[in-house]
Design an enzyme around this catalytic site. Structure first.
Site, PDB file in Angstrom:
ATOM      1  N   GLY A  45     103.905 -33.563 -10.944  1.00  0.00           N
ATOM      2  CA  GLY A  45     105.160 -32.851 -11.148  1.00  0.00           C
ATOM      3  C   GLY A  45     106.084 -33.569 -12.097  1.00  0.00           C
TER       4      GLY A  45
ATOM      5  N   GLU B 120     107.476 -45.252 -13.122  1.00  0.00           N
ATOM      6  CA  GLU B 120     106.460 -45.211 -12.073  1.00  0.00           C
ATOM      7  C   GLU B 120     106.143 -46.643 -11.647  1.00  0.00           C
ATOM      8  OE1 GLU B 120     103.940 -44.839  -9.304  1.00  0.00           O
ATOM      9  OE2 GLU B 120     104.670 -42.944 -10.153  1.00  0.00           O
TER      10      GLU B 120
ATOM     11  N   CYS C 270      97.549 -37.199  -6.589  1.00  0.00           N
ATOM     12  CA  CYS C 270      96.412 -36.320  -6.881  1.00  0.00           C
ATOM     13  C   CYS C 270      95.340 -37.030  -7.702  1.00  0.00           C
ATOM     14  CB  CYS C 270      96.888 -35.065  -7.603  1.00  0.00           C
ATOM     15  SG  CYS C 270      95.539 -33.932  -8.007  1.00  0.00           S
TER      16      CYS C 270
ATOM     17  N   CYS D  85      93.466 -35.629  -4.703  1.00  0.00           N
ATOM     18  CA  CYS D  85      92.561 -34.524  -5.022  1.00  0.00           C
ATOM     19  C   CYS D  85      91.351 -34.931  -5.864  1.00  0.00           C
ATOM     20  CB  CYS D  85      93.301 -33.425  -5.784  1.00  0.00           C
ATOM     21  SG  CYS D  85      95.020 -33.198  -5.341  1.00  0.00           S
TER      22      CYS D  85
ATOM     23  N   LYS E 181      88.938 -37.485  -4.171  1.00  0.00           N
ATOM     24  CA  LYS E 181      88.394 -36.776  -3.007  1.00  0.00           C
ATOM     25  C   LYS E 181      87.315 -35.791  -3.429  1.00  0.00           C
ATOM     26  CE  LYS E 181      90.357 -33.144  -1.743  1.00  0.00           C
ATOM     27  NZ  LYS E 181      91.469 -32.234  -1.374  1.00  0.00           N
TER      28      LYS E 181
ATOM     29  N   TYR F 208      93.921 -30.291   6.360  1.00  0.00           N
ATOM     30  CA  TYR F 208      93.071 -30.425   5.170  1.00  0.00           C
ATOM     31  C   TYR F 208      92.366 -31.781   5.122  1.00  0.00           C
ATOM     32  CZ  TYR F 208      95.579 -26.723   2.447  1.00  0.00           C
ATOM     33  OH  TYR F 208      96.125 -25.570   1.970  1.00  0.00           O
TER      34      TYR F 208
ATOM     35  N   GLU G 214      88.346 -32.517   5.562  1.00  0.00           N
ATOM     36  CA  GLU G 214      87.653 -32.857   4.319  1.00  0.00           C
ATOM     37  C   GLU G 214      86.972 -34.216   4.431  1.00  0.00           C
ATOM     38  OE1 GLU G 214      90.256 -30.353   1.015  1.00  0.00           O
ATOM     39  OE2 GLU G 214      90.872 -32.385   1.529  1.00  0.00           O
TER      40      GLU G 214
ATOM     41  N   ARG H 285      95.124 -33.450  18.661  1.00  0.00           N
ATOM     42  CA  ARG H 285      95.917 -33.184  19.864  1.00  0.00           C
ATOM     43  C   ARG H 285      96.000 -31.705  20.210  1.00  0.00           C
ATOM     44  NH1 ARG H 285     101.291 -31.815  18.347  1.00  0.00           N
ATOM     45  NH2 ARG H 285     101.650 -31.993  16.096  1.00  0.00           N
TER      46      ARG H 285
ATOM     47  N   ARG I 222      95.357 -25.478  11.730  1.00  0.00           N
ATOM     48  CA  ARG I 222      96.419 -24.626  12.281  1.00  0.00           C
ATOM     49  C   ARG I 222      97.064 -23.805  11.160  1.00  0.00           C
ATOM     50  NH1 ARG I 222     102.063 -25.706  13.600  1.00  0.00           N
ATOM     51  NH2 ARG I 222     101.776 -27.799  12.756  1.00  0.00           N
TER      52      ARG I 222
ATOM     53  N   HIS J 223      75.585  -9.276 -10.088  1.00  0.00           N
ATOM     54  CA  HIS J 223      74.507  -9.452  -9.117  1.00  0.00           C
ATOM     55  C   HIS J 223      73.406 -10.358  -9.678  1.00  0.00           C
ATOM     56  CE1 HIS J 223      71.953  -8.329  -5.750  1.00  0.00           C
ATOM     57  NE2 HIS J 223      70.953  -8.150  -6.615  1.00  0.00           N
TER      58      HIS J 223
ATOM     59  N   GLU K  43      80.221 -10.818  -5.453  1.00  0.00           N
ATOM     60  CA  GLU K  43      80.107  -9.364  -5.587  1.00  0.00           C
ATOM     61  C   GLU K  43      80.486  -8.643  -4.301  1.00  0.00           C
ATOM     62  OE1 GLU K  43      76.049  -7.566  -5.679  1.00  0.00           O
ATOM     63  OE2 GLU K  43      75.374  -9.657  -5.568  1.00  0.00           O
TER      64      GLU K  43
END
Length: 459
Positions: free
Chosen positions: A15, A34, A42, A47, A50, A176, A180, A197, A203, A434, A439
């Protein structure tokens, strides 16, 4: 003496980098700070690595069915090789992020930043930056519970840097990240247990997705412990002894916490500068990402809106358009496609069935289940599922849920017509490709069932 900028961005993730680049391209004088590595969660420890681990873990299943296609495979897995190649790719991407910033004319700092008011950013190195606008894009960090021995557990951050692959692992969580990593470790041959829990993983997702993934995870040897949580950890030889909330104890090589993330706002001087934070520590912003201080904005996970990389990128772009291109832009949060890179994979966009049934008087539900074609020569019994939910009166597609190979790729394309308000008739007009799994989305005929005022009926 202070350096002066139109914009100072704190945080070099997806971002922040998008906002910095676009703002510079609109003519603003921009700096970005930074403290760790450019690319953010990410790219560096989220991401991207991972997904590389996901690919690695899936070879196991492919080797299982390879003989049915005539291949004889004698394979073994080497964890250090995966780590080394992952690190090489992450370093390459990090370099690209910095080059993109440099090309855009953004001044790049490797430092820690703290707010010293509405227009001042102090760097740990001693430099002071003055800014007409400040954008906070510091993301989030994995949460660790405040329990005895919590330091013995790892999070997703450390999972990407384990020196050796554990023989056994306990993962706490049901979202997630938990599912994963459970399927990643199981696919790499680790004896994997998940404790949560609540009574069901994922959820908020459609119930067919939740049930289907749990069944397939169990078939891959992953164990579930529902209804309790980790109460404490202690060292047990080379492993970690876990004390559960219901009194049981068990020892694992590694214990991983995947119980959520919290915004990175501690020690940044935000509250001292007058920036309002919510109970979780997230920055409170309006629809244009502006905080309670008019000159300070925030995007991405630090705002606790939708904690997804593409959303942070879109928020960064909207900020740049609004502030430096005189084009006020808001981000639509009502139709966000997402994927869970578990095994099997999940892709989903729009409303899950139980929510759609509450919001609409009448909905039609189309569901199909079948064996993926790659498994039809083997004795594998796992099923793929595709599900469309429509509003009965108009036929508008209000939810799509896919479970199985390629689900993430498919859901991205489904999100386009859904964003245009497509109806079931629009889907029906498309000619099928196909043989593909996708499809099925355009060949579903009659609804599997209808729900009227919460009551399920046949059609």
């Amino acid at each position: 003496m202070s350096d002066e900028f139109d914009l100072v961005v704190i945080g070099g993730g997806s971002g922040g980098v998008r906002a910095a680049r676009m703002s510079a391209q609109f003519g603003a004088k921009v700096a970005i700070v930074e403290e760790y590595r450019y690319g953010g969660t990410c790219v560096i420890r989220g991401c991207v690595p991972k997904k590389l681990f996901v690919y690695a873990s899936r070879f196991n299943g492919l080797f299982d069915i390879a003989p049915t296609f005539g291949w004889q495979v004698d394979a073994k897995f080497d964890w250090p090789t995966l780590l080394a190649n992952k690190n090489k790719e992450i370093a390459r991407l990090e370099s690209i992020y910095e080059k993109l910033l440099d090309t855009a004319g953004v001044t790049v700092f490797h430092d820690r930043a703290v707010l010293k008011g509405a227009d001042t950013v102090a760097l740990q190195s001693g430099k002071t930056l003055k800014a007409k606008h400040i954008l906070v894009a510091t993301g989030g960090a994995p949460f660790k519970p405040q329990i005895e021995g919590a330091e013995l557990g790892i999070t997703s951050n450390e999972a990407f840097h384990l020196e050796t692959l554990p023989r056994t692992i306990l993962i706490e969580g049901g979202g997630y990240i938990a599912v994963e990593f459970a399927t990643i470790f199981a696919g790499l041959g680790v004896d994997t247990t998940l404790v949560y829990r609540r009574d069901k993983i994922l959820r908020g997702f459609d119930h067919d997705l939740r049930d289907g993934l749990e069944d397939e995870m169990r078939s891959r040897g992953i164990r579930f412990r529902y209804g309790y949580h980790i109460a404490g950890l202690c060292k047990d030889g080379e492993g970690v002894c876990v004390s559960f909330s219901h009194g049981e104890e068990a020892t694992f090589d590694k214990v991983m916490f995947a119980t959520g993330r919290h915004p990175n706002t501690d020690g940044m001087g935000l509250e001292e500068a007058g920036v309002e934070l919510d109970q979780s520590g997230a920055i409170v912003v309006d629809e244009y990402s502006r905080s309670s201080v008019p000159s300070i904005y925030a995007v991405g996970d630090v705002t606790a809106r939708a904690a997804l990389t593409p959303v942070a990128i879109r928020e960064g772009a909207a900020f740049a358009q609004t502030v430096f291109n005189h084009a006020p832009t808001v981000v639509p949060y009502d139709l966000i496609p997402t994927a869970v890179f578990s095994e099997p994979e999940i892709g989903t966009v729009g409303l899950p069935e139980h929510v759609a049934a509450e919001r609409y008087h009448s909905i039609d539900v189309y569901v199909t289940r079948f064996r993926p074609m790659q498994n039809t020569l083997s004795d594998r019994t796992e099923k793929m599922m595709l599900k469309l939910i429509t509003e009965t009166a108009s036929g508008k597609v209000i939810g799509c849920h896919i479970f199985g190979p390629g689900a993430g790729e498919m859901i991205q394309l489904v999100a386009i017509p859904m964003g245009m308000g497509a109806t079931k008739a629009d889907f029906d007009r498309a000619i099928a490709v196909h043989p593909t799994a996708a499809e099925e989305l355009v060949t579903l005929k009659a609804p599997s069932y209808r729900i009227i005022d919460g009551e399920k009926t046949g059609v």
